[in-house]
Design an enzyme around this catalytic site. Structure first.
Site, short mmCIF file in Angstrom:
data_model
loop_
_atom_site.label_atom_id
_atom_site.label_comp_id
_atom_site.label_asym_id
_atom_site.label_seq_id
_atom_site.Cartn_x
_atom_site.Cartn_y
_atom_site.Cartn_z
N GLU A 269 -10.43 -22.01 6.48
CA GLU A 269 -9.45 -22.96 6.40
C GLU A 269 -9.32 -24.42 5.77
OE1 GLU A 269 -6.61 -24.39 5.02
OE2 GLU A 269 -5.42 -23.76 6.93
N GLY B 265 -9.27 -27.53 2.16
CA GLY B 265 -8.42 -28.48 1.47
C GLY B 265 -7.47 -27.57 0.32
N LYS C 103 -7.30 -19.17 16.30
CA LYS C 103 -8.28 -19.23 16.53
C LYS C 103 -8.86 -18.56 17.78
CE LYS C 103 -10.13 -23.09 13.39
NZ LYS C 103 -9.70 -22.14 12.21
N SER D 128 -7.83 -42.06 22.66
CA SER D 128 -7.41 -40.49 21.87
C SER D 128 -6.25 -41.89 21.56
CB SER D 128 -6.69 -39.37 22.81
OG SER D 128 -5.01 -39.32 21.74
N GLU E 122 -6.80 -15.80 8.72
CA GLU E 122 -6.43 -16.32 9.80
C GLU E 122 -5.26 -15.02 9.81
OE1 GLU E 122 -7.71 -19.88 11.80
OE2 GLU E 122 -7.08 -20.58 10.39
N CYS F 51 -1.82 -28.15 5.08
CA CYS F 51 -2.88 -27.98 4.52
C CYS F 51 -2.78 -27.57 2.84
CB CYS F 51 -4.24 -27.21 4.52
SG CYS F 51 -4.79 -27.79 6.64
N GLY G 147 -11.39 -30.25 5.95
CA GLY G 147 -12.17 -30.45 4.70
C GLY G 147 -13.21 -29.53 3.67
#
Length: 490
Positions: free
Chosen positions: A252, A254, A162, A26, A464, A286, A230
């Site tokens: 959900e 692009g 989520k 990371s 969502e 987005c 995407g």
């Protein structure tokens, strides 16, 4: 040397090593620093997580809605207590300014968890009378084990978007954060355990989308996948989910969202909205309004107002309080954005500002791209048609309302749209004709917990947030009861 210790998987209330012992890095996009070596989950780890989730889900679903709500609210309190700590982690991992992560990411995620905690006791069925001696009742039952696959731009917020409805409905969730920004989801798992969530009800598997992500979508004992990312990847997820076990999906995806500025608009307000809709979070949202439609006669004035506001962008070290514009999330993503900018220049669009990587001094170590505005754009340019997901605004002039609406809808996407005008009758008329799932009038970007979020066309499936999302995490069982005699034809 990495800033943080090696990050493990989180399964059944504890950190565990990945079976393969493989890791990935990371990276802090502000300076290239290695933040941590992170475990790469594989098939054996997923199987372990599914078995754990099945055990935990049975315990969780057996609790009353009020009992589940109490635990969820404890997690909300812990999130708010640790807001600054989590915000710093999010800033290090994403490159977003600390001023942003402190005021948005954890706060809005906690709001969604609190919202669904309030709805958990209200999940109920219906009673449907048939005749004096018979009636039907329905039960809303949890799906079981569900999966969430997150995007890299709002890691902990997306995890909460989520998890919250899934948990409220009595499900267990296996969550896979983006491999680009994996750290905060692991801290969220710790918080859920501390709040009293039964072991296994929220497991976190870190790793690649092509690796463990694909395995999740194929697993026959996972009942649903909620994916943010995407369009191309979303299509693969949907095909895999259908091909494996006809999983339910929420997606959900692009966007290439239009912002229509009407000729009667307050241009100062419109410019404020356009800059926020393109440069907040360094353009990595987005729903960004990247296609800004302006009446031809107002273009020159509007360009000047946009440039005034770009002067207020304070690009810098994301950990500095004054910074309001950080690097892009990764060096690979920076290269993609710069390639689109090069395409825009080659196509003949006129650069008003930006259009390049920022490399002066310490910025050379980071993935910084200057806020970029293109004017004299046409609808066939790649910078107008394709999602860039960076700080690139395309300005398009138009002649009349019908033309603006037609061109705004001429896209495969349909995530968001907006209009700026003081004439509310006109605003609603335009919005009702725009093909987008999330729309704003005289504002942009707010997504409160109560507001369903999702797209039309190839921008997504399902929603969502809001009450609508809860239905996607339950299934309806219909039960007929006969109080009288049963009459057989035999």
């Amino acid at each position: 040397m990495a800033r943080f210790p090696r990050q493990q998987l989180y399964i059944h209330g504890a950190y565990v090593d990945a079976s393969s012992n493989q890791t990935f890095e990371s990276i802090n996009p502000a300076n290239g620093e290695v933040l941590a070596e992170v475990a790469e989950a594989g098939a054996a780890d997923l199987e372990r997580a599914v078995e754990s989730a099945e055990q935990g889900q049975r315990i969780w679903a057996a609790l009353t809605g009020i009992e589940r709500a109490r635990i969820m609210r404890r997690a909300v309190d812990l999130l708010r207590e640790r807001n600054d700590e989590l915000a710093l982690l999010e800033t290090l991992d994403t490159g977003k300014p600390l001023s942003e992560t402190r005021s948005v990411d954890i706060i809005t995620g906690a709001d969604v968890l609190e919202y669904y905690a309030g709805l958990a006791p209200a999940i109920e069925g219906e009673q449907i009378p048939l005749r004096d001696s018979s009636f039907v009742y329905t039960r809303r039952e949890p799906l079981g084990v569900v999966a969430g696959i997150g995007a890299w731009n709002y890691p902990i917020q997306i995890a909460l978007w989520k998890a919250a409805p899934a948990l409220a409905a009595g499900n267990a969730m296996i969550f896979k954060p983006s491999e680009v920004t994996p750290l905060s989801a692991l801290r969220l798992a710790e918080i859920f355990s501390e709040a009293g969530l039964p072991d296994g009800v929220f497991n976190v598997l870190t790793g690649s989308g092509a690796g463990v992500g694909a395995l999740i979508t194929e697993h026959p004992r996972i009942a649903k996948v909620s994916f943010t990312g995407g369009v191309a990847t979303g299509k693969k997820v949907m095909a895999s989910a259908a091909g494996s076990s006809l999983k339910d999906v929420t997606m959900e995806l692009g966007g290439k969202s239009p912002l229509i500025v009407c000729e009667d608009a307050d241009l100062d307000r419109a410019a404020d909205i356009a800059v926020m809709a393109n440069f907040f979070s360094s353009g990595q949202v987005c729903t960004n309004g990247t296609r800004v439609f302006i009446p031809a006669g107002l273009k020159a004035s509007f360009e000047a107002k946009l440039l005034e506001r770009v002067q207020r962008v304070r690009l810098g070290d994301p950990q500095q309080e004054a910074t309001n514009f950080g690097p892009l999330v990764s060096f690979a993503h920076m290269d993609k954005v710069l390639d689109y900018i090069a395409q825009g220049k080659a196509a003949g669009a006129r650069i008003l500002c930006g259009g390049e990587r920022v490399t002066e001094g310490e910025y050379a170590r980071g993935a910084f791209v200057a806020p970029t505005i293109f004017s004299d754009c046409s609808d066939d340019m790649s910078i107008v048609r394709e999602e860039i997901f960076g700080p690139v605004l395309s300005l398009l002039e138009y002649q009349g309302e019908d033309e603006a609406i037609r061109r705004a809808n001429d896209t495969e996407y349909g995530l968001a749209a907006g209009v700026v005008t003081p004439d509310l009758a006109r605003a609603h008329r335009i919005i009702h004709r725009l093909e987008a799932g999330i729309c704003w009038i005289n504002t942009w970007g707010e997504s409160p917990a109560q507001m369903p979020v999702g797209g039309y066309k190839q921008s997504g499936i399902g929603r969502e947030n809001g009450i609508a999302s809860l239905a996607h995490y339950t299934r309806v069982k219909s039960v007929q009861v006969e109080l009288g005699e049963f009459a057989s034809v035999f």
